[in-house]
Design a protein around this motif. Structure first.
Motif, short mmCIF file in Angstrom:
data_model
loop_
_atom_site.label_atom_id
_atom_site.label_comp_id
_atom_site.label_asym_id
_atom_site.label_seq_id
_atom_site.Cartn_x
_atom_site.Cartn_y
_atom_site.Cartn_z
N ASP A 186 92.57 44.29 12.82
CA ASP A 186 93.06 44.98 11.63
C ASP A 186 93.05 44.04 10.43
O ASP A 186 93.02 42.82 10.58
N VAL A 187 93.11 44.63 9.23
CA VAL A 187 93.09 43.84 8.00
C VAL A 187 94.27 42.87 7.99
O VAL A 187 95.41 43.26 8.30
N LEU A 188 94.00 41.62 7.62
CA LEU A 188 95.06 40.60 7.60
C LEU A 188 96.04 40.86 6.46
O LEU A 188 95.65 41.19 5.34
N ILE A 216 89.41 32.82 8.59
CA ILE A 216 90.12 33.90 7.89
C ILE A 216 89.14 34.93 7.35
O ILE A 216 89.40 36.13 7.35
N TRP A 217 87.99 34.45 6.91
CA TRP A 217 86.97 35.37 6.40
C TRP A 217 86.52 36.34 7.48
O TRP A 217 86.47 37.56 7.28
N ILE A 218 86.22 35.82 8.66
CA ILE A 218 85.77 36.69 9.75
C ILE A 218 86.94 37.46 10.35
O ILE A 218 86.74 38.47 11.05
N LYS A 224 91.44 40.90 3.23
CA LYS A 224 91.19 41.87 2.17
C LYS A 224 90.32 41.24 1.08
O LYS A 224 90.50 40.08 0.72
N TYR A 225 89.39 42.05 0.54
CA TYR A 225 88.53 41.55 -0.52
C TYR A 225 89.33 41.21 -1.78
O TYR A 225 88.96 40.31 -2.53
N THR A 226 90.40 41.95 -2.03
CA THR A 226 91.23 41.64 -3.19
C THR A 226 91.87 40.26 -3.05
O THR A 226 91.98 39.52 -4.03
N GLY A 277 84.83 29.54 14.23
CA GLY A 277 85.48 28.30 13.86
C GLY A 277 84.60 27.09 14.13
O GLY A 277 84.49 26.18 13.28
N VAL A 278 83.97 27.07 15.28
CA VAL A 278 83.07 25.95 15.63
C VAL A 278 81.85 25.94 14.72
O VAL A 278 81.42 24.88 14.25
#
Length: 382
Positions: A130-132, A172-174, A178-180, A321-322
């Motif tokens: 789900d969205v972080l 965090i990106w993967i 949220k894009y905002t 991450g790696v």
């Protein structure tokens, strides 16, 4: 358990053996005429043999067990960083190594990179894709990375500290941020970067004097070599100037194995470790450098495939991450040798000489392979 080895990624294994051959040749060439250090081929091969055993061992171990005990790993990592600051050995101006019997050393910051990947995976996996959320997810994960970042920064070890941030950003990106939040962060970072650059230039002299009191002035020397090369002394820009000159002298085909003039005249500091790419460029030229980068590309490609094929989010997060760690290390190490990145103490993965670095890289790749080999139902911890 050994039956799982039938599913091992053969291209990655082949790539590892290619790295072993390249590393052995380059490290031997860089050290054979060195006035203070001589690294035998046997020693390099022994380190690689230990690394390959570690790679196979962690590959057969279920990575999900490590994710479940992430808090304990994180605590151990923080304790090791605190302990090394007080009881560690000081090498090249940084107190970041434990001295071990037999003349060996261990750098806990290298291990903490792998621990952070596991811990961030554990935190992100709780959301199930789900969205972080900013307060409940992004900020706690960022704080968890910020603590070891500060501990490593004060050693001082800027290179490994930056890698912690790169791992955080990539994961965090993967992790479905949220894009905002991304746009907000980019605006803040660009603004902060412009402000810091302005302040750095305006208050350069008092800042240098302040850092010099705490033995951190070498950071500014490296930044000045990159941003304001006309203002630095020949001593401060010595490594970068000679590295660029040596790589350029290699031309298309290079001067030949064991024939690198700059390397064997000892004009390149740490040619066997941080500056190993200079040896490749001078002795094997553009072609040899391009082949090495192509092998790295194939390694990253195979790891991304494993991430895509992972049946569990935790596995995908670990691989990302790696990958983030390796991509930055490769880009930074090569970039600082051709003067498009600031000079740091980051080694070239699998090629530079260094027992701790090679072991952690092998364990990291073994963790990726564990993701590929363990796709069944999650096991019980006890």
């Amino acid at each position: 358990m050994l039956a799982k080895l039938k599913n091992i990624d053969i291209p990655i294994v082949i790539i590892l053996f290619a790295f072993m051959i390249i590393s052995t040749m380059m490290v031997y060439s860089a050290s054979v005429d060195h006035p203070t250090i001589s690294i035998s081929i046997t020693k390099i091969l022994v380190l690689y043999a230990v690394g390959l055993l570690a790679f196979l061992g962690i590959s057969l171990f279920d990575y999900r067990v490590l994710v479940r005990v992430a808090p304990f790993l994180y605590g151990a990592g923080i304790i090791s960083l605190i302990a090394v600051y007080f009881f560690g050995a000081k090498i090249h101006g940084a107190r970041g190594w434990f001295e071990l019997p037999g003349g060996l050393t261990f750098q806990p910051a290298e291990l903490v990179k792998l621990i952070l990947i596991i811990c961030v995976t554990a935190l992100l996996a709780r959301r199930g894709g789900d969205v972080l959320r900013l307060k409940r997810d992004v900020i706690p994960v960022s704080v968890a990375v910020l603590i070891p970042f500060i501990l490593v920064l004060i050693q001082p070890d800027l290179g490994n500290a930056i890698i912690f941030i790169i791992i955080l950003v990539g994961m965090i990106w993967i992790g479905n941020i949220k894009y905002t939040h991304v746009m907000f962060t980019i605006v803040i970072l660009v603004g902060a970067g412009f402000l810091l650059l302005t302040l750095y230039k305006h208050f350069h002299e008092p800042l240098y004097l302040s850092l010099e009191k705490y033995h951190f002035s070498h950071w500014m020397d490296r930044i000045d070599t990159f941003l304001y090369p006309q203002n630095v002394s020949d001593d401060d820009s010595y490594q970068v100037r000679n590295a660029v000159r040596a790589i350029g002298s290699g031309g298309l085909e290079g001067e030949g194995f064991l024939k690198g003039t700059s390397v064997h005249s000892n004009f390149i500091p740490f040619a066997y470790s941080d500056s190993i790419f200079v040896v490749v460029g001078e002795e094997f030229g553009f072609r040899g450098s391009a082949v090495l980068l192509l092998i790295y590309f194939l390694l990253i490609y195979r790891m991304i495939l494993i991430s895509i094929q992972s049946t569990q989010l935790s596995g995908a997060y670990i691989v990302v991450g790696v990958v983030s760690m390796f991509v930055f290390q490769i880009f930074e190490n090569v970039g600082m040798m051709i003067n498009i990145m600031p000079l740091t103490g980051i080694t070239l993965p699998f090629i530079s000489y260094g027992g701790t670095s090679l072991l952690i890289n092998m364990l990291s790749l073994g963790l990726v392979m564990s993701v590929k080999l363990h796709q069944e139902r999650e096991p019980e911890l006890f």
